[in-house]
Design a protein around this motif. Structure first.
Motif, PDB file in Angstrom:
ATOM      1  N   GLN A   1       0.749  -1.274   0.085  1.00 30.25           N
ATOM      2  CA  GLN A   1       0.021   0.071  -0.011  1.00 30.25           C
ATOM      3  C   GLN A   1       0.801   1.367   0.004  1.00 30.25           C
ATOM      4  O   GLN A   1       0.529   2.371  -0.498  1.00 30.25           O
ATOM      5  N   LEU A   2       1.897   1.220   0.630  1.00 30.48           N
ATOM      6  CA  LEU A   2       2.921   2.413   0.830  1.00 30.48           C
ATOM      7  C   LEU A   2       3.414   2.725  -0.714  1.00 30.48           C
ATOM      8  O   LEU A   2       3.761   3.726  -1.236  1.00 30.48           O
ATOM      9  N   LYS A   3       3.807   1.562  -1.210  1.00 32.25           N
ATOM     10  CA  LYS A   3       4.460   1.385  -2.614  1.00 32.25           C
ATOM     11  C   LYS A   3       3.450   2.265  -3.604  1.00 32.25           C
ATOM     12  O   LYS A   3       3.538   3.062  -4.379  1.00 32.25           O
ATOM     13  N   GLN A   4       2.107   1.858  -3.381  1.00 35.46           N
ATOM     14  CA  GLN A   4       1.022   2.437  -4.324  1.00 35.46           C
ATOM     15  C   GLN A   4       0.766   3.994  -4.109  1.00 35.46           C
ATOM     16  O   GLN A   4       0.585   4.735  -4.881  1.00 35.46           O
ATOM     17  N   LEU A   5       0.983   4.324  -2.582  1.00 36.81           N
ATOM     18  CA  LEU A   5       1.013   5.670  -2.526  1.00 36.81           C
ATOM     19  C   LEU A   5       2.210   6.431  -2.746  1.00 36.81           C
ATOM     20  O   LEU A   5       1.821   7.668  -3.222  1.00 36.81           O
ATOM     21  N   GLU A   6       3.265   5.804  -3.024  1.00 35.71           N
ATOM     22  CA  GLU A   6       4.530   6.466  -3.355  1.00 35.71           C
ATOM     23  C   GLU A   6       4.277   6.864  -5.053  1.00 35.71           C
ATOM     24  O   GLU A   6       4.826   7.918  -5.391  1.00 35.71           O
ATOM     25  N   ASP A   7       3.665   5.825  -5.739  1.00 36.23           N
ATOM     26  CA  ASP A   7       3.661   5.947  -7.087  1.00 36.23           C
ATOM     27  C   ASP A   7       2.513   7.130  -7.258  1.00 36.23           C
ATOM     28  O   ASP A   7       2.896   8.002  -8.235  1.00 36.23           O
ATOM     29  N   GLN A   8       1.434   7.230  -6.454  1.00 38.93           N
ATOM     30  CA  GLN A   8       0.678   8.329  -6.677  1.00 38.93           C
ATOM     31  C   GLN A   8       1.320   9.834  -6.256  1.00 38.93           C
ATOM     32  O   GLN A   8       0.994  10.873  -7.174  1.00 38.93           O
ATOM     33  N   LEU A   9       1.994   9.856  -5.191  1.00 41.08           N
ATOM     34  CA  LEU A   9       2.776  10.869  -4.982  1.00 41.08           C
ATOM     35  C   LEU A   9       3.892  11.475  -5.977  1.00 41.08           C
ATOM     36  O   LEU A   9       4.188  12.560  -6.134  1.00 41.08           O
ATOM     37  N   ARG A  10       4.464  10.421  -6.590  1.00 41.31           N
ATOM     38  CA  ARG A  10       5.252  10.623  -7.593  1.00 41.31           C
ATOM     39  C   ARG A  10       4.808  11.560  -8.905  1.00 41.31           C
ATOM     40  O   ARG A  10       5.267  12.409  -9.441  1.00 41.31           O
ATOM     41  N   ILE A  11       3.454  11.218  -9.147  1.00 40.94           N
ATOM     42  CA  ILE A  11       2.936  11.464 -10.082  1.00 40.94           C
ATOM     43  C   ILE A  11       2.475  13.003  -9.868  1.00 40.94           C
ATOM     44  O   ILE A  11       2.572  13.703 -10.632  1.00 40.94           O
ATOM     45  N   MET A  12       2.068  13.319  -8.556  1.00 44.70           N
ATOM     46  CA  MET A  12       1.656  14.563  -8.013  1.00 44.70           C
ATOM     47  C   MET A  12       3.043  15.634  -8.231  1.00 44.70           C
ATOM     48  O   MET A  12       3.054  16.565  -8.543  1.00 44.70           O
ATOM     49  N   ALA A  13       4.334  14.743  -7.756  1.00 42.74           N
ATOM     50  CA  ALA A  13       5.418  15.579  -7.593  1.00 42.74           C
ATOM     51  C   ALA A  13       6.119  15.861  -9.088  1.00 42.74           C
ATOM     52  O   ALA A  13       7.250  16.308  -9.293  1.00 42.74           O
ATOM     53  N   SER A  14       5.633  15.170 -10.214  1.00 43.35           N
ATOM     54  CA  SER A  14       6.361  14.915 -11.413  1.00 43.35           C
ATOM     55  C   SER A  14       7.745  14.375 -11.074  1.00 43.35           C
ATOM     56  O   SER A  14       8.782  14.975 -11.886  1.00 43.35           O
ATOM     57  N   LEU A  15       8.028  13.573 -10.262  1.00 46.48           N
ATOM     58  CA  LEU A  15       9.330  12.881 -10.022  1.00 46.48           C
ATOM     59  C   LEU A  15       9.334  11.433 -10.470  1.00 46.48           C
ATOM     60  O   LEU A  15       8.575  10.601  -9.951  1.00 46.48           O
ATOM     61  N   LYS A  16      10.369  11.052 -11.265  1.00 46.51           N
ATOM     62  CA  LYS A  16      10.184   9.852 -11.920  1.00 46.51           C
ATOM     63  C   LYS A  16      11.197   8.794 -10.753  1.00 46.51           C
ATOM     64  O   LYS A  16      12.048   9.280 -10.132  1.00 46.51           O
TER      65      LYS A  16
ATOM     66  N   ILE B   1      -5.488  18.325 -18.553  1.00 48.63           N
ATOM     67  CA  ILE B   1      -4.066  19.050 -18.594  1.00 48.63           C
ATOM     68  C   ILE B   1      -3.692  19.603 -19.826  1.00 48.63           C
ATOM     69  O   ILE B   1      -3.843  18.784 -20.968  1.00 48.63           O
ATOM     70  N   ASN B   2      -3.861  21.056 -20.122  1.00 52.88           N
ATOM     71  CA  ASN B   2      -3.735  21.499 -21.657  1.00 52.88           C
ATOM     72  C   ASN B   2      -4.809  21.199 -22.334  1.00 52.88           C
ATOM     73  O   ASN B   2      -4.560  20.725 -23.639  1.00 52.88           O
ATOM     74  N   GLY B   3      -6.123  20.913 -21.779  1.00 53.91           N
ATOM     75  CA  GLY B   3      -7.149  20.548 -22.548  1.00 53.91           C
ATOM     76  C   GLY B   3      -7.359  18.857 -22.742  1.00 53.91           C
ATOM     77  O   GLY B   3      -8.449  18.465 -23.265  1.00 53.91           O
ATOM     78  N   VAL B   4      -6.525  18.187 -22.321  1.00 52.23           N
ATOM     79  CA  VAL B   4      -6.305  16.711 -22.482  1.00 52.23           C
ATOM     80  C   VAL B   4      -7.004  16.106 -21.391  1.00 52.23           C
ATOM     81  O   VAL B   4      -6.216  16.272 -19.970  1.00 52.23           O
ATOM     82  N   ALA B   5      -8.109  15.414 -21.312  1.00 49.60           N
ATOM     83  CA  ALA B   5      -8.641  14.690 -20.148  1.00 49.60           C
ATOM     84  C   ALA B   5      -7.786  13.658 -19.583  1.00 49.60           C
ATOM     85  O   ALA B   5      -7.319  12.826 -20.504  1.00 49.60           O
ATOM     86  N   VAL B   6      -7.499  13.417 -18.531  1.00 53.58           N
ATOM     87  CA  VAL B   6      -6.768  12.454 -17.825  1.00 53.58           C
ATOM     88  C   VAL B   6      -7.599  11.864 -16.825  1.00 53.58           C
ATOM     89  O   VAL B   6      -8.350  12.174 -16.197  1.00 53.58           O
ATOM     90  N   ASN B   7      -7.209  10.626 -16.437  1.00 56.90           N
ATOM     91  CA  ASN B   7      -8.034   9.684 -15.100  1.00 56.90           C
ATOM     92  C   ASN B   7      -7.772  10.578 -14.042  1.00 56.90           C
ATOM     93  O   ASN B   7      -6.666  10.660 -13.279  1.00 56.90           O
ATOM     94  N   PRO B   8      -8.823  11.199 -13.342  1.00 61.06           N
ATOM     95  CA  PRO B   8      -8.638  12.067 -12.019  1.00 61.06           C
ATOM     96  C   PRO B   8      -8.298  10.876 -10.886  1.00 61.06           C
ATOM     97  O   PRO B   8      -7.647  11.529  -9.918  1.00 61.06           O
ATOM     98  N   ARG B   9      -8.539   9.919 -10.980  1.00 59.45           N
ATOM     99  CA  ARG B   9      -8.027   8.938  -9.878  1.00 59.45           C
ATOM    100  C   ARG B   9      -6.452   8.811  -9.770  1.00 59.45           C
ATOM    101  O   ARG B   9      -6.066   8.433  -8.643  1.00 59.45           O
ATOM    102  N   LEU B  10      -5.603   8.965 -10.619  1.00 59.82           N
ATOM    103  CA  LEU B  10      -4.430   9.151 -10.268  1.00 59.82           C
ATOM    104  C   LEU B  10      -3.821  10.077  -9.731  1.00 59.82           C
ATOM    105  O   LEU B  10      -2.778  10.184  -9.209  1.00 59.82           O
ATOM    106  N   TYR B  11      -4.957  11.060  -9.541  1.00 58.41           N
ATOM    107  CA  TYR B  11      -4.470  12.370  -8.547  1.00 58.41           C
ATOM    108  C   TYR B  11      -4.954  12.446  -7.169  1.00 58.41           C
ATOM    109  O   TYR B  11      -4.686  13.305  -6.471  1.00 58.41           O
ATOM    110  N   ILE B  12      -5.821  11.377  -6.724  1.00 58.91           N
ATOM    111  CA  ILE B  12      -6.546  11.164  -5.883  1.00 58.91           C
ATOM    112  C   ILE B  12      -5.670  10.289  -4.635  1.00 58.91           C
ATOM    113  O   ILE B  12      -5.410   9.281  -4.835  1.00 58.91           O
ATOM    114  N   VAL B  13      -5.099  11.351  -3.596  1.00 63.40           N
ATOM    115  CA  VAL B  13      -4.200  10.498  -2.745  1.00 63.40           C
ATOM    116  C   VAL B  13      -5.281   9.903  -1.454  1.00 63.40           C
ATOM    117  O   VAL B  13      -5.151   9.110  -1.023  1.00 63.40           O
ATOM    118  N   LYS B  14      -6.524  10.636  -1.376  1.00 65.92           N
ATOM    119  CA  LYS B  14      -7.416  10.370  -0.091  1.00 65.92           C
ATOM    120  C   LYS B  14      -8.358  10.769  -0.340  1.00 65.92           C
ATOM    121  O   LYS B  14      -8.791  11.574  -1.252  1.00 65.92           O
TER     122      LYS B  14
END
Length: 301
Positions: free
Chosen positions: A88-103, A288-301
């Protein structure tokens, strides 16, 4: 012929006596049998006492062994729980990396996990049964795996923490929470239209909730639209940083105005069923710049 002996038997309730004649060999044989029987009886009595003592000692050992097995099983269940927590922590890390634009650093993912150190095993392992040895070795491998993964996860979160500190303003403008409390009824992507039954692209997610349920801003931003938009009904749109725009549709009432600055957690509208809708729910989009993305990728809680 050997010497004979006579044994007289006088019953107490009769005056008649009985005489038994036996040879010396028979007498020796009877005596030897008696001694053997007496010795065997004594030996069995001693063995019974010895066995009873051993059983008395064995009973606590059996209880102790049973207790140890129960503890080991509980310990194994706890290890499984820790393993699930790390996932679960790994999944949370993946979400946070998306938010922070960190590979992710791929080199860390390539690290091998395995190998059992003899120093990590109990010294008296060989005294256990084969099944107990296998169980202990498996627990040891699980320990090493969890220990290494926990260390890697700690390092990953430290990287994220540094990134968040550097991008605190940007992250405040990144959608990261559910905009409404309810249950997901339709996901992002292709689906069957509830109106035409044809395959169509759903550019957001639908969250079912009661009419009047508060809708929250998932991030800081500026309201750029608050009006009725055809099939979307009463709609609010918020501009965030990095070209992110969020949309909230089918509202019963909008509570913000164009140009108004909102913070994450502010109530911006209430759930309704305006426009083209099968029932009260929130249609939520992230573009993002007019392109629809999956909102769940950005939902942390």
């Amino acid at each position: 012929m050997g010497k004979k002996y006579t044994i007289m038997v006088i019953p107490s309730n009769s005056s008649r006596t009985r005489r038994l004649s036996i040879t010396r060999g028979m007498l020796i044989l009877l005596f030897s049998g008696f001694c053997t029987l007496a010795g065997t009886t004594l030996y069995l009595a001693q063995e019974r006492i010895h066995t009873a003592k051993n059983l008395a000692k064995l009973s606590p050992l059996e209880k102790q062994n049973h207790t140890q097995k129960e503890l080991l099983e509980k310990f194994n269940v706890k290890l499984q729980s820790l393993d699930n927590n790390l996932i679960q922590l790994k999944q949370l890390e993946d979400q946070l990396r998306i938010m922070a634009s960190l590979k992710r650093d791929k080199r860390k993912d390539d690290l091998g996990v395995g190998g059992v150190s003899k120093d990590a095993l109990p010294e008296d392992l060989e005294k256990l049964t084969p099944s107990e040895q296998r169980f202990i070795r498996r627990l040891n491998r699980q320990f090493q795996d969890i220990e290494q993964r926990a260390a890697e996860q700690e390092s990953a979160f430290k990287d994220l923490l540094r990134a968040f500190r550097d991008k605190s303003v940007l992250l405040a403008h990144t959608p990261s929470i559910w905009p409404v409390k309810g249950w997901l009824s339709s996901s992002f992507g292709y689906r069957r239209s509830p109106f035409t039954n044809r395959r169509e692209f759903h550019a957001g997610i639908d969250v079912v909730a009661r009419v009047g349920t508060p809708i929250f801003a998932p991030a800081d931003g500026v309201v750029i639209s608050t009006k009725r938009m055809g099939g979307f009904g009463k709609t609010v749109r918020i501009q965030h940083m990095q070209g992110i725009v969020t949309t909230y549709a089918h509202n019963s009432v909008n509570l913000v105005k164009v140009g108004q600055r909102v913070r994450r957690g502010d109530i911006i509208a209430k759930v309704g069923s305006t426009g083209r809708s099968t029932g009260p729910h929130l249609h939520y989009e992230v573009r993002i710049n007019g392109v629809a993305v999956n909102p769940r990728l950005y939902i942390v809680k």
